[in-house]
Scaffold this motif. Sequence first.
Motif, PDB file in Angstrom:
ATOM      1  N   SER A  32      21.957  35.247  40.985  1.00 22.08           N
ATOM      2  CA  SER A  32      22.937  34.298  40.734  1.00 22.08           C
ATOM      3  C   SER A  32      24.114  35.169  39.969  1.00 22.08           C
ATOM      4  N   ALA A  33      23.675  35.758  38.670  1.00 26.29           N
ATOM      5  CA  ALA A  33      24.565  36.344  37.866  1.00 26.29           C
ATOM      6  C   ALA A  33      25.685  37.681  38.577  1.00 26.29           C
ATOM      7  N   VAL A  34      24.743  38.122  39.392  1.00 30.00           N
ATOM      8  CA  VAL A  34      25.604  39.114  40.408  1.00 30.00           C
ATOM      9  C   VAL A  34      26.510  38.621  41.149  1.00 30.00           C
ATOM     10  N   ALA A  35      26.040  37.391  41.732  1.00 37.67           N
ATOM     11  CA  ALA A  35      26.937  36.780  42.698  1.00 37.67           C
ATOM     12  C   ALA A  35      28.229  36.184  41.988  1.00 37.67           C
TER      13      ALA A  35
ATOM     14  N   VAL B 135      29.320  44.905  34.037  1.00 34.27           N
ATOM     15  CA  VAL B 135      27.989  44.759  33.430  1.00 34.27           C
ATOM     16  C   VAL B 135      27.835  43.835  32.277  1.00 34.27           C
ATOM     17  N   ALA B 136      28.721  43.863  31.286  1.00 27.73           N
ATOM     18  CA  ALA B 136      28.825  43.006  30.279  1.00 27.73           C
ATOM     19  C   ALA B 136      28.928  41.529  30.751  1.00 27.73           C
ATOM     20  N   ARG B 137      29.531  41.308  31.722  1.00 25.64           N
ATOM     21  CA  ARG B 137      29.889  40.133  32.146  1.00 25.64           C
ATOM     22  C   ARG B 137      28.532  39.624  32.865  1.00 25.64           C
ATOM     23  N   ILE B 138      28.066  40.609  33.828  1.00 24.02           N
ATOM     24  CA  ILE B 138      26.546  40.106  34.238  1.00 24.02           C
ATOM     25  C   ILE B 138      25.627  39.864  33.039  1.00 24.02           C
TER      26      ILE B 138
END
Length: 371
Positions: free
Chosen positions: A303-306, A358-361
């Motif tokens: 979900s986080a990657v999406a 990556v920080a946003r993920i």
Amino acid sequence: MDEKRIADFFAELVSIDSPSLEEREMADTLKIKFAEIGVTLTEDHTQEQTGSNAGNLSARIPGSLAGAPVLFAAHMDTVEPAKGKKAVSHEDGTVTSDGTTVLGADDLAGVTAIYEAVRHLIKTKTPHRPIEILISTGEELYCKGANAFDYSQVQAKEAYVLDLSGAIGAAAYAAPTLVSFAAKIQGKAAHAGFHPEDGINSIQAAACAIAQLPQGHVDESTTANIGEIGGGSGTNIVSESCVIEGEIRSLNHETAMELLETYHRTFQQEVEKIGAKLVWEEKLNIHAYETPLTSDAARHYESAVAEEGLTAAFEKTFGGSDNNVFAQHGIEGLVIATSMNQVHSCAEYTKIPEIAQVARIVANLAAPQEA
């Protein structure tokens, strides 16, 4: 998330020498940097167990959302050559070393992404789950710091280790058992020209054993390698001693241990045939794990990657990480791609836009939309 700030923070960390077991300055710097954003990193006292001049760093950040805490982890040590590192920035956002050392994106890109994500959540007052952080020492030496850490300090059962090469969105959910071994063969010296029959040739026993043993890809989940051999004291002397060293990796722990026993038994048989003696040494460095793709860790990561417009790519890896240790303590985790490329070489590089991604993920994992 500001890419210039990320680039500056990463470059500052890279400029600090932190080869394995020499992480003192890095630990001190990270404690100061995290304190500036309101996070207290607590240093443990594992130096006697690890041999490092610093301890592991950990923190717990209370959450404003209900639910179990989530653990984010990275390591502060780098492989050699690591003295005098500096970040060389390029116009496209790529960062390299000057070519004489590693860059240290493994794993300072991971440390940077965790810092930036936490900073973002705190500064924007974004509601998030309770967060735990662990930044370990000696990870490159078979996870020395993580092995020594006191896991009674950890409440999380879901972890993300920022320590994987590959495209952003990739995540390793399985990693191998890794065992190393040394076969030390003691024969008997004799003059090779006048009285070779009086000697016991240790190299002969080693060669006979090695010829019988599988190497390379033993099966799709297992590899074996004899990486070092040494012995003898002259071409005119029957070799009195020989040492053979290698490793076995398998995604199945039992398979690794069975193959290790085959290696031991084969060396023992060949040594006994010629009347030599064997001293066998073996070490279990890391234990295999496989995190179910139905786990919270995998589901939340997807979900986080999406949220970043990416598709999660789950894979198995033949490299170990602190996640191997976490699994032994009942923590289900993934090792996630963190913009570290050509690691363990002087050609290592990272990309600042990817660290920001990556920080946003990481921030998405701590503050999931579904919550």
